[in-house]
Motif scaffolding. Structure first.
Motif, mmCIF file in Angstrom:
data_model
loop_
_atom_site.group_PDB
_atom_site.id
_atom_site.type_symbol
_atom_site.label_atom_id
_atom_site.label_comp_id
_atom_site.label_asym_id
_atom_site.label_seq_id
_atom_site.Cartn_x
_atom_site.Cartn_y
_atom_site.Cartn_z
ATOM 1 N N PHE A 53 0.836 -1.196 0.000
ATOM 2 C CA PHE A 53 0.000 0.000 0.000
ATOM 3 C C PHE A 53 0.875 1.250 0.000
ATOM 4 C CE2 PHE A 53 0.377 1.830 4.211
ATOM 5 C CZ PHE A 53 0.837 0.779 4.987
ATOM 6 N N SER A 54 0.335 2.283 -0.621
ATOM 7 C CA SER A 54 1.009 3.581 -0.681
ATOM 8 C C SER A 54 -0.018 4.661 -0.368
ATOM 9 C CB SER A 54 1.623 3.804 -2.063
ATOM 10 O OG SER A 54 0.629 3.742 -3.075
ATOM 11 N N TYR A 55 0.454 5.758 0.177
ATOM 12 C CA TYR A 55 -0.444 6.847 0.555
ATOM 13 C C TYR A 55 0.228 8.181 0.288
ATOM 14 C CZ TYR A 55 2.503 7.535 4.666
ATOM 15 O OH TYR A 55 3.558 7.802 5.486
ATOM 16 N N GLU A 56 -0.596 9.217 0.164
ATOM 17 C CA GLU A 56 -0.092 10.569 0.008
ATOM 18 C C GLU A 56 -1.207 11.553 0.335
ATOM 19 O OE1 GLU A 56 0.973 11.714 -3.890
ATOM 20 O OE2 GLU A 56 -0.841 10.923 -4.842
ATOM 21 N N THR A 57 -0.836 12.760 0.693
ATOM 22 C CA THR A 57 -1.796 13.834 0.921
ATOM 23 C C THR A 57 -1.674 14.814 -0.237
ATOM 24 O OG1 THR A 57 -0.143 15.011 2.261
ATOM 25 C CG2 THR A 57 -1.708 13.593 3.419
ATOM 26 N N PRO A 58 -2.767 15.091 -0.951
ATOM 27 C CA PRO A 58 -2.701 15.988 -2.112
ATOM 28 C C PRO A 58 -2.159 17.376 -1.781
ATOM 29 C CG PRO A 58 -4.780 14.786 -2.078
ATOM 30 C CD PRO A 58 -4.107 14.512 -0.772
ATOM 31 N N SER A 85 5.121 4.414 1.348
ATOM 32 C CA SER A 85 4.649 3.108 0.877
ATOM 33 C C SER A 85 5.302 2.024 1.709
ATOM 34 C CB SER A 85 4.967 2.914 -0.609
ATOM 35 O OG SER A 85 6.360 2.963 -0.834
ATOM 36 N N TYR A 86 4.654 0.864 1.732
ATOM 37 C CA TYR A 86 5.171 -0.255 2.524
ATOM 38 C C TYR A 86 4.602 -1.554 1.978
ATOM 39 C CZ TYR A 86 6.400 -3.089 6.603
ATOM 40 O OH TYR A 86 6.918 -4.038 7.428
ATOM 41 N N ARG A 117 -4.984 10.019 0.226
ATOM 42 C CA ARG A 117 -5.210 9.050 -0.843
ATOM 43 C C ARG A 117 -4.456 7.762 -0.510
ATOM 44 N NH1 ARG A 117 -4.164 13.100 -6.007
ATOM 45 N NH2 ARG A 117 -6.087 14.346 -5.761
ATOM 46 N N LEU A 118 -5.205 6.664 -0.522
ATOM 47 C CA LEU A 118 -4.627 5.371 -0.151
ATOM 48 C C LEU A 118 -4.837 4.378 -1.275
ATOM 49 C CD1 LEU A 118 -3.406 3.404 1.926
ATOM 50 C CD2 LEU A 118 -5.715 3.027 2.794
ATOM 51 N N ASP A 119 -3.774 3.714 -1.668
ATOM 52 C CA ASP A 119 -3.821 2.671 -2.694
ATOM 53 C C ASP A 119 -3.396 1.366 -2.047
ATOM 54 O OD1 ASP A 119 -4.072 1.359 -5.099
ATOM 55 O OD2 ASP A 119 -2.100 1.961 -5.828
ATOM 56 N N TRP A 120 -4.360 0.438 -1.931
ATOM 57 C CA TRP A 120 -4.139 -0.824 -1.206
ATOM 58 C C TRP A 120 -4.219 -1.976 -2.198
ATOM 59 C CZ3 TRP A 120 -5.062 -0.948 4.514
ATOM 60 C CH2 TRP A 120 -4.764 -2.200 5.070
#
Length: 212
Positions: A53-58, A85-86, A117-120
Motif C-alpha cells: 500500500f502507498s499513501y499521500e496527501t494531495p 509506501s510499505y 489518498r490510499l492505494d491498497w
C-alpha cells in the motif's frame, strides 16, 4: 489468435485482482491526544497474503501512519511525512488496519479539509510483470501466460479461503439454531409449569376461601 485469447483470459482474471484506491478526510473526535483522532481503514486478509500500500496527501500535509495486525500489534509506522509506501506479507488471518492522524492540529475543524489518498493492493496486483518480462527477455505470450497462472493460483487460494470461511459461518449458524431451539423448549416448559402451578394455587386458594 492464441496471443489474443491469452490476453483476453488474462484481462478476465485481472478483474478478480484486489487493488483498491480510496480517498478520505482526517477526522476530529475531540480526543486529547493525536492518536485518539486516528482515521482508520481496515481490510480482511487471509494468511500469507502479499500486501502493498502507498499513501499521500494531495496538499502535502505531513501526517503519521500506523499499521496494525488483527491482534492489535504494530506492523509498521511512519511519522511526519506527506507520502509513503510499505509492503509486507500477512502472518495471521483477519482484519488488518491502517490508521492516519496529524501530529499537530491548530484548528480541529480544519482536519476535514486534509485528504489522504490510499492505494491498497494484495496478491497478484502487487507483482510488476512488465519488469519481470524485461528482465528475463520473454515475449508477450509467455508474459501473459505467467500472469494467467498467477491469477489462477491466487483465485484458487481465495476460493479455498472463502470455502473455509463459509464452513465456519455454517457451523456457527447451526450451533446458534440448536441453542435457540433448546432455549425455546426450555421457555415453553417453564411457561407450562408456571401455568399448572398457577391453576393449582388458585384452586387451593378458592377452596380455602370456600368459594368453590
Amino acid at each position: 489468435m492464441r496471443a489474443r485469447t491469452a490476453f483476453a483470459i488474462t484481462a478476465l482474471f485481472a478483474a478478480l485482482t484486489v487493488a483498491r484506491g480510496m480517498e478520505f478526510d482526517l477526522v476530529d473526535r475531540g480526543a486529547s491526544s493525536p492518536e485518539g483522532n486516528m482515521k482508520c481503514v481496515q481490510e480482511e486478509l487471509k494468511r500469507k497474503t502479499l500486501v502493498m500500500f502507498s499513501y499521500e496527501t494531495p496538499d502535502r500535509t505531513h501526517i503519521n501512519i500506523r499499521l496494525f495486525d488483527p491482534d492489535g500489534g504494530s506492523i509498521w509506522n511512519n511519522s511526519d511525512t506527506h507520502r509513503g509506501s510499505y509492503a509486507f506479507t500477512t502472518k495471521i488471518e483477519g482484519d488488518h488496519k491502517a490508521c492516519f492522524y496529524k501530529t499537530t492540529v491548530d484548528d480541529p475543524a480544519d482536519l476535514k479539509h486534509h485528504k489522504v489518498r490510499l492505494d491498497w493492493k494484495t496478491g497478484v496486483a502487487v507483482m510488476d510483470y512488465e519488469k519481470i518480462a524485461q528482465g528475463k527477455h520473454v515475449n508477450k505470450v509467455a508474459d501473459s501466460l505467467r500472469r494467467l497462472e498467477a491469477d489462477l493460483r491466487d483465485t484458487h487460494e481465495t476460493m479455498l479461503w472463502l470455502r473455509r470461511k463459509e464452513a465456519e459461518l455454517r457451523d456457527l449458524n447451526e450451533a446458534t439454531n440448536s441453542r435457540v431451539t433448546w432455549l425455546s423448549i426450555m421457555t415453553l416448559v417453564v411457561c407450562v409449569g408456571l401455568c399448572v402451578w398457577q391453576v393449582m394455587f388458585l384452586n387451593q386458594f378458592f377452596q380455602r376461601k370456600k368459594l368453590l
